[in-house]
Enzyme design. Structure first.
Site, PDB file in Angstrom:
ATOM      1  N   GLU A  22      -7.381 118.412 -10.699  1.00  0.00           N
ATOM      2  CA  GLU A  22      -6.296 119.372 -10.909  1.00  0.00           C
ATOM      3  C   GLU A  22      -6.202 119.623 -12.402  1.00  0.00           C
ATOM      4  O   GLU A  22      -5.960 118.690 -13.184  1.00  0.00           O
ATOM      5  CB  GLU A  22      -4.948 118.830 -10.412  1.00  0.00           C
ATOM      6  CG  GLU A  22      -3.852 119.887 -10.609  1.00  0.00           C
ATOM      7  CD  GLU A  22      -2.414 119.348 -10.522  1.00  0.00           C
ATOM      8  OE1 GLU A  22      -2.147 118.232 -10.969  1.00  0.00           O
ATOM      9  OE2 GLU A  22      -1.560 120.104 -10.017  1.00  0.00           O
ATOM     10  N   THR A  48      -3.288 124.715 -12.100  1.00  0.00           N
ATOM     11  CA  THR A  48      -1.817 124.613 -12.083  1.00  0.00           C
ATOM     12  C   THR A  48      -1.286 125.053 -13.439  1.00  0.00           C
ATOM     13  O   THR A  48      -1.760 124.563 -14.470  1.00  0.00           O
ATOM     14  CB  THR A  48      -1.389 123.147 -11.814  1.00  0.00           C
ATOM     15  OG1 THR A  48      -1.942 122.746 -10.556  1.00  0.00           O
ATOM     16  CG2 THR A  48       0.117 123.005 -11.766  1.00  0.00           C
ATOM     17  N   ARG A 164       2.525 106.599  -3.152  1.00  0.00           N
ATOM     18  CA  ARG A 164       1.379 107.382  -3.629  1.00  0.00           C
ATOM     19  C   ARG A 164       0.047 106.838  -3.128  1.00  0.00           C
ATOM     20  O   ARG A 164      -0.974 107.499  -3.204  1.00  0.00           O
ATOM     21  CB  ARG A 164       1.381 107.437  -5.157  1.00  0.00           C
ATOM     22  CG  ARG A 164       2.486 108.336  -5.708  1.00  0.00           C
ATOM     23  CD  ARG A 164       2.419 108.348  -7.200  1.00  0.00           C
ATOM     24  NE  ARG A 164       3.349 109.275  -7.781  1.00  0.00           N
ATOM     25  CZ  ARG A 164       3.023 110.485  -8.248  1.00  0.00           C
ATOM     26  NH1 ARG A 164       1.784 110.899  -8.184  1.00  0.00           N
ATOM     27  NH2 ARG A 164       3.938 111.257  -8.788  1.00  0.00           N
ATOM     28  N   LYS A 272      15.772  86.853   0.211  1.00  0.00           N
ATOM     29  CA  LYS A 272      15.332  85.840   1.177  1.00  0.00           C
ATOM     30  C   LYS A 272      16.455  85.328   2.074  1.00  0.00           C
ATOM     31  O   LYS A 272      16.215  84.977   3.228  1.00  0.00           O
ATOM     32  CB  LYS A 272      14.679  84.671   0.445  1.00  0.00           C
ATOM     33  CG  LYS A 272      13.304  85.030  -0.110  1.00  0.00           C
ATOM     34  CD  LYS A 272      12.710  83.891  -0.907  1.00  0.00           C
ATOM     35  CE  LYS A 272      11.327  84.279  -1.411  1.00  0.00           C
ATOM     36  NZ  LYS A 272      10.763  83.268  -2.312  1.00  0.00           N
ATOM     37  N   ASP A 308       7.428  79.384   2.241  1.00  0.00           N
ATOM     38  CA  ASP A 308       7.615  78.840   0.877  1.00  0.00           C
ATOM     39  C   ASP A 308       7.619  77.313   0.869  1.00  0.00           C
ATOM     40  O   ASP A 308       6.999  76.679   0.017  1.00  0.00           O
ATOM     41  CB  ASP A 308       8.966  79.295   0.299  1.00  0.00           C
ATOM     42  CG  ASP A 308       8.893  80.691  -0.292  1.00  0.00           C
ATOM     43  OD1 ASP A 308       7.780  81.160  -0.592  1.00  0.00           O
ATOM     44  OD2 ASP A 308       9.975  81.306  -0.459  1.00  0.00           O
ATOM     45  N   ALA A 332      19.169  77.564  -6.587  1.00  0.00           N
ATOM     46  CA  ALA A 332      19.753  77.463  -5.249  1.00  0.00           C
ATOM     47  C   ALA A 332      19.566  78.762  -4.477  1.00  0.00           C
ATOM     48  O   ALA A 332      20.396  79.156  -3.666  1.00  0.00           O
ATOM     49  CB  ALA A 332      21.224  77.106  -5.359  1.00  0.00           C
ATOM     50  N   GLY A 333      18.437  79.459  -4.749  1.00  0.00           N
ATOM     51  CA  GLY A 333      18.137  80.698  -4.029  1.00  0.00           C
ATOM     52  C   GLY A 333      17.347  80.396  -2.764  1.00  0.00           C
ATOM     53  O   GLY A 333      17.270  79.244  -2.313  1.00  0.00           O
ATOM     54  N   GLY A 334      16.730  81.436  -2.227  1.00  0.00           N
ATOM     55  CA  GLY A 334      15.976  81.304  -0.979  1.00  0.00           C
ATOM     56  C   GLY A 334      14.811  80.347  -1.091  1.00  0.00           C
ATOM     57  O   GLY A 334      14.546  79.557  -0.165  1.00  0.00           O
ATOM     58  N   ALA A 335      14.088  80.401  -2.214  1.00  0.00           N
ATOM     59  CA  ALA A 335      12.913  79.529  -2.375  1.00  0.00           C
ATOM     60  C   ALA A 335      13.361  78.068  -2.447  1.00  0.00           C
ATOM     61  O   ALA A 335      12.747  77.188  -1.828  1.00  0.00           O
ATOM     62  CB  ALA A 335      12.138  79.925  -3.630  1.00  0.00           C
ATOM     63  N   GLY A 427       2.481  77.510 -10.404  1.00  0.00           N
ATOM     64  CA  GLY A 427       3.061  78.289  -9.307  1.00  0.00           C
ATOM     65  C   GLY A 427       2.011  78.975  -8.450  1.00  0.00           C
ATOM     66  O   GLY A 427       2.227  79.209  -7.253  1.00  0.00           O
TER      67      GLY A 427
HETATM   68  P1  ATR Z   1      14.556  83.107  -4.721  1.00  0.00           P
HETATM   69  O1  ATR Z   1      14.922  83.760  -3.441  1.00  0.00           O
HETATM   70  O2  ATR Z   1      13.142  83.379  -5.132  1.00  0.00           O
HETATM   71  O3  ATR Z   1      14.874  81.655  -4.715  1.00  0.00           O
HETATM   72  P2  ATR Z   1      17.013  83.949  -5.947  1.00  0.00           P
HETATM   73  O4  ATR Z   1      17.653  83.964  -4.614  1.00  0.00           O
HETATM   74  O5  ATR Z   1      17.237  85.113  -6.840  1.00  0.00           O
HETATM   75  O6  ATR Z   1      15.436  83.783  -5.842  1.00  0.00           O
HETATM   76  O7  ATR Z   1      17.442  82.595  -6.671  1.00  0.00           O
HETATM   77  C1  ATR Z   1      17.156  82.321  -7.965  1.00  0.00           C
HETATM   78  C2  ATR Z   1      17.840  81.068  -8.459  1.00  0.00           C
HETATM   79  O8  ATR Z   1      17.537  80.967  -9.845  1.00  0.00           O
HETATM   80  C3  ATR Z   1      19.344  81.104  -8.333  1.00  0.00           C
HETATM   81  O9  ATR Z   1      19.806  79.849  -7.943  1.00  0.00           O
HETATM   82  C4  ATR Z   1      19.812  81.418  -9.762  1.00  0.00           C
HETATM   83  O10 ATR Z   1      20.992  80.791 -10.139  1.00  0.00           O
HETATM   84  P3  ATR Z   1      22.444  81.329  -9.717  1.00  0.00           P
HETATM   85  O11 ATR Z   1      22.680  80.796  -8.339  1.00  0.00           O
HETATM   86  O12 ATR Z   1      23.352  80.774 -10.748  1.00  0.00           O
HETATM   87  O13 ATR Z   1      22.347  82.830  -9.754  1.00  0.00           O
HETATM   88  C5  ATR Z   1      18.728  80.810 -10.596  1.00  0.00           C
HETATM   89  N1  ATR Z   1      18.600  81.488 -11.896  1.00  0.00           N
HETATM   90  C6  ATR Z   1      18.212  82.752 -12.117  1.00  0.00           C
HETATM   91  N2  ATR Z   1      18.188  83.008 -13.446  1.00  0.00           N
HETATM   92  C7  ATR Z   1      18.580  81.880 -14.065  1.00  0.00           C
HETATM   93  C8  ATR Z   1      18.765  81.491 -15.432  1.00  0.00           C
HETATM   94  N3  ATR Z   1      18.529  82.357 -16.421  1.00  0.00           N
HETATM   95  N4  ATR Z   1      19.186  80.258 -15.703  1.00  0.00           N
HETATM   96  C9  ATR Z   1      19.424  79.381 -14.703  1.00  0.00           C
HETATM   97  N5  ATR Z   1      19.262  79.682 -13.387  1.00  0.00           N
HETATM   98  C10 ATR Z   1      18.843  80.898 -13.081  1.00  0.00           C
END
Ligand code: ATR
Length: 443
Positions: A22, A48, A164, A272, A308, A332-335, A427
Site C-alpha cells: 500500500e 492511498t 490485526r 485470576k 500456577d 496475596a494475588g491469584g498466583a 520465573g
Molecule cells: P497475580 O494474580 O499474578 O498473583 P495480582 O492478583 O495482581 O497478581 O497480585 C499481585 C500481588 O502483588 C498482590 O498481593 C499485591 O499486593 P496488594 O495485595 O497489596 O495489592 C502485590 N504487589 C503488587 N505490587 C506490589 C509492590 N509494589 N509492593 C508490594 N507488593 C506488591
C-alpha cells in the site's frame, strides 16, 4: 491478502511474504507520477492519498491523475464528495476500489449501520478502521468481518493489536503490516516480521483454533511466543494472541469470546481471582485456591483449572521435597493463592506476607496458612508482579529463593538473593511448567 504499508519509496526492498504494497502517498515526501508508475510496474499496489494539507479539490485532481496510471487497487475515503466517488468508481472500472471509513477516537456502537451506508457504493471492498478502546471493541470488529466477506476491519490502538493478526481467521479481505517496528503508519500496526513468523499469518485460515491470554498488563508476557512456537512444532492449526482486559470488562468479554470461538484462555493478573465466578466447571485446584489461570471453552461451558501451583512446586521440588519445609510467599494475588494451596498439599508450612495486610490475612485464613514473616524459613517465593526491591534482611542465607516474574529474568529480588549466596529459581522455569500444563488441559 497481506499488504506492506509504504510511507516512502526507500522502504520498497526485501518485501517477502506479502501480496502487495500500500503506497501511502499522503506520507510520501514528493508525489512523482513517473516514480509511482515504476513502482506499479514492479508491485501489486493499493494507492492511498489521505486528507493532508491540500484542499479537497486538489486532492480529487491528484486522485484522478493517479487513477490514470491504472493501479490495481485504490483506497478512497467514503466521506469524500458523493458525486466524485460515484464518478470515479464508474469511470475507472479496471481498478479495484476499497472504500474506507476511519475513526481515530473510538469504535462506534453501530458498526453494521456504517457498513450498510458504505455498501451503497458498489466497490470491490470496504474497510472500517476504528480505534479499539478495549479488547471487546476489537472482538466486535472481528465479528463484523466474519459477517461480510467483502469487508476488512482494522483495529487501531494497543488494545486492538491482537486483532490485526486475526484477519485470515475472520475473513478480512486485506490486512496491513509495517515493514519494521520503526515504520508503523497506524497506531497498533504490527510489523510484517511478527505477523509472518510469530503468528504464522500465511498458515492462518477460518478453521484455525483460537487461544489467548487475558489480563492487564499483557505486554511483557511471552505466552504468545511459547504457545505459537509449540503449535508450529506440533503442526497444530491453532493461534495464541494476547488481549488486555481489566476486571470490569470480563462480563462483556465472555459472550463475545464464545461467539468468536476461543477454545482456551490463559488468565493473568489481575483477573485470576475475579475470573472464578465466570467458570461453570471449576476443577479441584480452582475450588481449593479460589483462583484460575487456565480456561477451556467447550460445549457452551467454561472449564477452569489452575496450573500456577503445580508449575511452581514442580520447579521447587526439582531441588528437593517441600514436605515439612517452611515456605514464605510474598504477595496475596491469584498466583500466591495457587502456590500456597499446592505447597500445603505437598506438606509444607506456608507463611504469607503482603503489602495490603488485610488481603494477606484473608488468604492465610482461607488456605490455613500463617500470616507474617517467620524468623527462619527454607523457601522464599516472590509472587508480586513488579520488580520489587526487597529489604535484604528478609533474604536468609542458604534459603531457596524463587521469583515468579520472568521478564526480566534477573529481577532485583533474585539479584539480592544471589548476592546472599542463595540457590535461586528463575520465573522462566515455573512459566514453562505451567504453560505445558495449560496445553495439556486444552488438548
Ligand atoms: P497475580 O494474580 O499474578 O498473583 P495480582 O492478583 O495482581 O497478581 O497480585 C499481585 C500481588 O502483588 C498482590 O498481593 C499485591 O499486593 P496488594 O495485595 O497489596 O495489592 C502485590 N504487589 C503488587 N505490587 C506490589 C509492590 N509494589 N509492593 C508490594 N507488593 C506488591
Amino acid at each position: 491478502m497481506l499488504f506492506a504499508c509504504i510511507s516512502r519509496p526507500e522502504l520498497l526492498k526485501n518485501l517477502e511474504g506479502v501480496d502487495g504494497v500500500e503506497l501511502r502517498l499522503d506520507l510520501f515526501p514528493i508525489l512523482d507520477l513517473k516514480q509511482i508508475k515504476q513502482i506499479l510496474d514492479q508491485y501489486s499496489c493499493i494507492l492511498t492519498l489521505r486528507r493532508a494539507s491540500q484542499s479537497e479539490g486538489e486532492r480529487e485532481k491528484k486522485i484522478i491523475e493517479l487513477l490514470q496510471l491504472n493501479p490495481p487497487f485504490f483506497d478512497l475515503e467514503w466521506d469524500m464528495r458523493e458525486t466524485f466517488l460515484i464518478d470515479v468508481i464508474a469511470k475507472y472500472s479496471k481498478t479495484k476500489f476499497i472504500l474506507s471509513y476511519h475513526n481515530f477516537e473510538q469504535t462506534p456502537d453501530d458498526l453494521d449501520g456504517i457498513y450498510r451506508a458504505m455498501v451503497r457504493f458498489p466497490t470491490f471492498g470496504y474497510k472500517i478502521a476504528a480505534m479499539s478502546l478495549s479488547t471487546n471493541d476489537a472482538l466486535r470488529m472481528l465479528l463484523l468481518s466474519k459477517k461480510h466477506p467483502n469487508l476488512s476491519t482494522i483495529c487501531m490502538g494497543e488494545k486492538g493489536e491482537f486483532a490485526r493478526v486475526l484477519g485470515p481467521v475472520f475473513g478480512n479481505q486485506i490486512d496491513y503490516g509495517a515493514v519494521n517496528n520503526q515504520e508503523k503508519v497506524a497506531p497498533g500496526q504490527l510489523c510484517l516480521h511478527d505477523l509472518l513468523t510469530i503468528y504464522r499469518y500465511r498458515s492462518l485460515e477460518k478453521k484455525t483454533a483460537l487461544y489467548g491470554l487475558i489480563g492487564d498488563p499483557v505486554d511483557k508476557s511471552q505466552g504468545h511466543i511459547y504457545h505459537n512456537d509449540l503449535f508450529r512444532d506440533k503442526k497444530t492449526n491453532a493461534l495464541y494472541v494476547k488481549m488486555g482486559l481489566c476486571p470490569e470488562e470480563i462480563s462483556t468479554f465472555f459472550p463475545l469470546a464464545r461467539e468468536i470461538g476461543f477454545r482456551g484462555l490463559s488468565v493473568t493478573m489481575p483477573l485470576k481471582e475475579a475470573i472464578v465466578s465466570h467458570i461453570d466447571k471449576p476443577d479441584r485446584n480452582v475450588l481449593g485456591c479460589k483462583a484460575s489461570n487456565t480456561l477451556l471453552l467447550k460445549e457452551g461451558c467454561v472449564f477452569g483449572t489452575n496450573t500456577d501451583g503445580v508449575g511452581a512446586l514442580d520447579a521447587i521440588e526439582k531441588r528437593g521435597s517441600v514436605d515439612g519445609k517452611k515456605v514464605v510467599i510474598i504477595g496475596a494475588g491469584g498466583a500466591s493463592r495457587a502456590i500456597a494451596f499446592e505447597a500445603k498439599k505437598r506438606g509444607a508450612e506456608v507463611w504469607i506476607v503482603n503489602r495490603t495486610k488485610e488481603k494477606g490475612r484473608i488468604l492465610a485464613e482461607d488456605l490455613e496458612c500463617k500470616f507474617g514473616f517467620p524468623s527462619f524459613y527454607d523457601i522464599l517465593a516472590c509472587c508480586t508482579p513488579s520488580n520489587l526491591e526487597i529489604d535484604q534482611k528478609w533474604i536468609l542465607e542458604g534459603a531457596l529463593v524463587m521469583d515468579i516474574t520472568y521478564a526480566p529474568k534477573e529481577t532485583p529480588f533474585l539479584l539480592a538473593a544471589k548476592a546472599k549466596g542463595c540457590e535461586i529459581i528463575y520465573g522462566e522455569e515455573m512459566f514453562i511448567n505451567q504453560a505445558k500444563l495449560q496445553t495439556k488441559f486444552w488438548f
